[in-house]
Design a protein around this motif. Structure first.
Motif, mmCIF file in Angstrom:
data_model
loop_
_atom_site.group_PDB
_atom_site.id
_atom_site.type_symbol
_atom_site.label_atom_id
_atom_site.label_comp_id
_atom_site.label_asym_id
_atom_site.label_seq_id
_atom_site.Cartn_x
_atom_site.Cartn_y
_atom_site.Cartn_z
ATOM 1 N N ILE A 1 0.856 -1.181 0.000
ATOM 2 C CA ILE A 1 0.000 0.000 0.000
ATOM 3 C C ILE A 1 0.892 1.231 0.000
ATOM 4 O O ILE A 1 1.714 1.404 0.898
ATOM 5 N N SER A 2 0.741 2.060 -1.016
ATOM 6 C CA SER A 2 1.586 3.244 -1.155
ATOM 7 C C SER A 2 0.695 4.470 -1.347
ATOM 8 O O SER A 2 -0.077 4.542 -2.308
ATOM 9 N N LEU A 3 0.806 5.430 -0.411
ATOM 10 C CA LEU A 3 -0.067 6.596 -0.407
ATOM 11 C C LEU A 3 0.696 7.841 -0.846
ATOM 12 O O LEU A 3 1.810 8.086 -0.384
ATOM 13 N N VAL A 4 0.072 8.629 -1.730
ATOM 14 C CA VAL A 4 0.658 9.908 -2.102
ATOM 15 C C VAL A 4 0.556 10.846 -0.898
ATOM 16 O O VAL A 4 -0.429 10.832 -0.156
ATOM 17 N N ARG A 5 1.564 11.656 -0.719
ATOM 18 C CA ARG A 5 1.541 12.605 0.394
ATOM 19 C C ARG A 5 0.480 13.670 0.118
ATOM 20 O O ARG A 5 0.510 14.350 -0.916
ATOM 21 N N GLN B 1 -7.688 4.641 10.241
ATOM 22 C CA GLN B 1 -7.288 5.547 9.176
ATOM 23 C C GLN B 1 -5.805 5.861 9.292
ATOM 24 O O GLN B 1 -5.240 5.806 10.385
ATOM 25 N N ILE B 2 -5.212 6.182 8.163
ATOM 26 C CA ILE B 2 -3.811 6.622 8.152
ATOM 27 C C ILE B 2 -3.745 7.977 7.480
ATOM 28 O O ILE B 2 -4.177 8.143 6.329
ATOM 29 N N SER B 3 -3.232 8.941 8.190
ATOM 30 C CA SER B 3 -3.050 10.264 7.604
ATOM 31 C C SER B 3 -1.935 10.214 6.574
ATOM 32 O O SER B 3 -0.885 9.608 6.793
ATOM 33 N N SER B 4 -2.172 10.856 5.441
ATOM 34 C CA SER B 4 -1.127 10.914 4.414
ATOM 35 C C SER B 4 -0.460 12.291 4.390
ATOM 36 O O SER B 4 0.141 12.685 3.405
ATOM 37 N N ALA B 5 -0.560 13.008 5.528
ATOM 38 C CA ALA B 5 0.017 14.351 5.603
ATOM 39 C C ALA B 5 1.531 14.330 5.696
ATOM 40 O O ALA B 5 2.203 15.212 5.162
ATOM 41 N N HIS C 1 1.667 -3.543 5.050
ATOM 42 C CA HIS C 1 2.649 -2.467 5.200
ATOM 43 C C HIS C 1 2.196 -1.273 4.365
ATOM 44 O O HIS C 1 1.892 -1.410 3.181
ATOM 45 N N VAL C 2 2.155 -0.117 5.001
ATOM 46 C CA VAL C 2 1.677 1.096 4.352
ATOM 47 C C VAL C 2 2.805 2.120 4.313
ATOM 48 O O VAL C 2 3.456 2.384 5.328
ATOM 49 N N GLN C 3 3.014 2.690 3.140
ATOM 50 C CA GLN C 3 4.017 3.728 2.954
ATOM 51 C C GLN C 3 3.322 5.020 2.537
ATOM 52 O O GLN C 3 2.470 5.023 1.648
ATOM 53 N N VAL C 4 3.668 6.121 3.197
ATOM 54 C CA VAL C 4 3.282 7.452 2.725
ATOM 55 C C VAL C 4 4.498 8.048 2.033
ATOM 56 O O VAL C 4 5.559 8.212 2.638
ATOM 57 N N ARG C 5 4.354 8.331 0.743
ATOM 58 C CA ARG C 5 5.499 8.751 -0.050
ATOM 59 C C ARG C 5 5.981 10.149 0.360
ATOM 60 O O ARG C 5 5.230 10.949 0.920
ATOM 61 N N ASN C 6 7.253 10.449 0.035
ATOM 62 C CA ASN C 6 7.912 11.650 0.543
ATOM 63 C C ASN C 6 7.500 12.938 -0.155
ATOM 64 O O ASN C 6 7.348 13.980 0.469
ATOM 65 N N ASN C 7 7.337 12.893 -1.465
ATOM 66 C CA ASN C 7 7.274 14.104 -2.269
ATOM 67 C C ASN C 7 5.919 14.802 -2.143
ATOM 68 O O ASN C 7 4.910 14.343 -2.697
ATOM 69 N N LEU C 8 5.893 15.939 -1.449
ATOM 70 C CA LEU C 8 4.650 16.689 -1.291
ATOM 71 C C LEU C 8 4.173 17.266 -2.621
ATOM 72 O O LEU C 8 2.989 17.522 -2.817
ATOM 73 N N ASN C 9 5.083 17.451 -3.571
ATOM 74 C CA ASN C 9 4.732 18.026 -4.877
ATOM 75 C C ASN C 9 4.249 16.988 -5.882
ATOM 76 O O ASN C 9 3.870 17.364 -7.009
ATOM 77 N N GLY D 1 8.277 3.874 -10.192
ATOM 78 C CA GLY D 1 8.312 3.448 -8.797
ATOM 79 C C GLY D 1 6.893 3.347 -8.293
ATOM 80 O O GLY D 1 6.061 2.640 -8.872
ATOM 81 N N ASN D 2 6.564 4.085 -7.226
ATOM 82 C CA ASN D 2 5.182 4.141 -6.743
ATOM 83 C C ASN D 2 4.525 5.483 -7.017
ATOM 84 O O ASN D 2 3.379 5.703 -6.625
ATOM 85 N N SER D 3 5.224 6.380 -7.693
ATOM 86 C CA SER D 3 4.724 7.735 -7.902
ATOM 87 C C SER D 3 4.001 7.859 -9.242
ATOM 88 O O SER D 3 4.472 7.354 -10.261
ATOM 89 N N TRP D 4 2.877 8.580 -9.215
ATOM 90 C CA TRP D 4 2.085 8.794 -10.418
ATOM 91 C C TRP D 4 2.211 10.251 -10.862
ATOM 92 O O TRP D 4 1.973 11.162 -10.072
ATOM 93 N N THR D 5 2.577 10.443 -12.135
ATOM 94 C CA THR D 5 2.791 11.773 -12.686
ATOM 95 C C THR D 5 1.684 12.102 -13.683
ATOM 96 O O THR D 5 1.506 11.392 -14.681
ATOM 97 N N PRO D 6 0.917 13.187 -13.443
ATOM 98 C CA PRO D 6 -0.160 13.562 -14.370
ATOM 99 C C PRO D 6 0.312 14.558 -15.427
ATOM 100 O O PRO D 6 1.146 15.424 -15.151
ATOM 101 N N THR D 7 -0.234 14.435 -16.630
ATOM 102 C CA THR D 7 0.031 15.387 -17.701
ATOM 103 C C THR D 7 -1.275 15.663 -18.432
ATOM 104 O O THR D 7 -1.942 14.725 -18.891
ATOM 105 N N GLU D 8 -1.646 16.922 -18.540
ATOM 106 C CA GLU D 8 -2.828 17.261 -19.323
ATOM 107 C C GLU D 8 -2.489 17.115 -20.809
ATOM 108 O O GLU D 8 -1.469 17.629 -21.269
ATOM 109 N N ILE D 9 -3.335 16.417 -21.540
ATOM 110 C CA ILE D 9 -3.107 16.189 -22.970
ATOM 111 C C ILE D 9 -3.801 17.250 -23.806
ATOM 112 O O ILE D 9 -3.194 17.870 -24.691
#
Length: 483
Positions: free
Chosen positions: A91-95, A129-133, A152-160, A398-406
């Motif tokens: 389980i990988s949560l975006v910050r 619940q797990i805060s992703s803050a 196992h739950v990970q809250v990822r580092n990158n706030l951006n 990795g576990n990070s998702w990057t959005p791009t407007e098309i």
């Protein structure tokens, strides 16, 4: 002389999950065990398995087995999966300071010592619940009586992560087309009280604009269960479809028992084998040979968190669900993406993702998406304040998702604030389905085709196969091919 077994009733109909081994199916039962083996569980492992009665014998406990609502025979209870809690292991949560992850949403299923499915809300979780803050790692325990498992739950580092710029100038789109909002205005011929909701016996054909036609490809069974009135949401498969996907001519449908439910079932139909558009409705009356063949080509999931169920994807091994909340107007919340095994419906991965334009003040909460695989998905966002639809591409590293407007289209497409009911992507084109309307849009946002029909039945998803659009209608669940 064989003595009859003492048969007992369960308090209510119980739904089971198939185990990992095959067992014989018997016509009758005695104190010694099964009598007159005539078939095997290998033909029925993927269906909805239920039982109302059991018998204690010298060979153990036997259940009277029903598959997709039809009585099959007696089977040793060892056939069922027992004493297991299945949860997403990764389980990988975006910050995201605006989102708390509900840990129960990571549960795929719980079965007790009898192999009976138990509602996931009966599982006690060490942390609800797990805060992703803030970034961090957590070990969460899941308990039911003497059963325990961990995730196992990970809250990822990158706030951006997920913060981007939506700056595409919308391409002028079509004038609003006639549609309707709310639930279905009509139904298939027999889907009513007067006809007892009996199976359909005729193919539907709808004529549309520009010589387009839409014809029945596959009627789905009304239910896959034993007794409609004796089943909770956990056990009821149907009657409301919300989304579809087609992969290698396997049709995936998300089903809910109530319009606003967030938990439901996934059902996969192998249309390479289920060729007759009508026959699969008749699970209770078809011949035994046909029932056995049909059952092998229908796969029913346990009770899962599916969100609204319109955002699906499927590959050879996995089903993907963007478990979003259609009641969210547009919030800064994260959205849950599930990777589910097609073999056993265990959740292999769970990610959360967010998409914000500059900041949390301008979020993009997606109600509709099409997931291609574990690294790529497309989504659409209705920017109502700007009267436009935006098209997005999300990629994972990795576990990070990057959005791009098309791109974007300057239009609401339909009137009456009728919601988008289905979205997919194929051959560099987007397809947007509304009630009685389907639009094909290229990657630049230009509308190339508009299919308009007069069904007055709610659209519940769109899929593309070999360049042909397919539309799912409600009341009765029905897949139609657009020509």
């Amino acid at each position: 002389m064989l003595q009859p077994a003492q048969i007992s009733d369960y308090p209510k109909t119980e739904t089971k999950l198939a185990g990992r081994k095959d067992f014989p199916i018997y016509r009758n039962i005695s104190k010694n065990g099964g009598i007159n083996a005539f078939s095997s569980t290998k033909y029925f492992k993927t269906g909805l398995l239920q039982s109302q009665r059991f018998a204690k014998t010298k060979q153990g406990i036997f259940d009277e087995l029903y598959v997709n609502g039809r009585k099959v025979g007696w089977v040793n209870q060892k056939f069922f999966l027992r004493n297991e809690i299945s949860v997403a292991k990764h389980i990988s949560l975006v910050r995201n300071p605006y989102y708390n992850f509900p840990t129960q949403d990571a549960i795929a299923y719980l079965v007790n010592k009898n192999g009976t499915l138990i509602n996931p809300n009966q599982v006690k979780v060490s942390q609800s619940q797990i805060s992703s803050a803030e970034p961090g790692n957590y070990r969460i325990s899941f308990h039911y009586k003497n059963l325990v498992t961990y995730a196992h739950v990970q809250v990822r580092n990158n706030l951006n992560e997920g913060i981007t710029v939506a700056d595409k100038i919308p391409i002028p789109g079509p004038k609003e087309s006639k549609s309707f909002t709310g639930s279905s205005r009509s139904s298939s011929k027999n889907w009513n009280y007067e006809n007892g909701y009996q199976p359909e016996t005729e193919i539907n054909k709808y004529n549309g604009n520009n010589s387009h036609t839409m014809k029945t490809r596959f009627y789905q069974p009304r239910f896959h269960l034993l007794d409609y009135y004796d089943n909770s949401e956990l056990d009821q498969v149907g009657v409301i479809p919300e989304g579809i996907n087609l992969f290698n001519n396997h049709l995936l449908v998300s089903y809910f028992s109530q319009p606003n439910s967030s938990h439901g079932h996934l059902v996969t139909y192998n249309l390479n084998k289920l060729i007759d558009p009508i026959q699969s409705q008749n699970l209770l009356t078809m011949s035994w040979t046909d029932f056995k063949r049909t059952s092998q080509n229908i796969s029913v999931s346990p009770y899962l968190n599916l969100g609204h169920g319109q955002s699906l994807g499927m590959t050879k091994k996995y089903i993907y669900v963007l478990a979003n909340d259609n009641k969210e107007a547009n919030s800064a919340n994260s959205e849950i993406l599930l990777q589910i095994s097609r073999k056993n419906y265990q959740i292999k991965h769970l990610w959360t993702l967010k998409v914000w334009n500059h900041s949390s003040y301008f979020p993009r909460y997606f109600h509709n998406a099409y997931i291609i695989n574990s690294h790529l998905m497309y989504a659409v966002f209705h920017n109502a304040s700007k009267t436009s639809y935006e098209y997005w591409r999300l990629t994972r590293q990795g576990n990070s998702w990057t959005p791009t407007e098309i791109s974007a289209t300057q239009s609401n497409f339909v009137n009456n604030q009728s919601p988008l009911q289905g979205f997919t992507y194929a051959n560099n084109h987007f397809f947007l389905a509304f009630n009685d309307n389907l639009f094909m849009v290229n990657r630049s946002g230009k509308v190339l085709k508009h299919y308009h029909f007069h069904t007055l039945r709610e659209t519940e998803g769109v899929a593309i196969r070999k360049n042909q659009p397919y539309i799912e209608l409600a009341r009765r669940p029905e897949l139609l091919k657009v020509n």
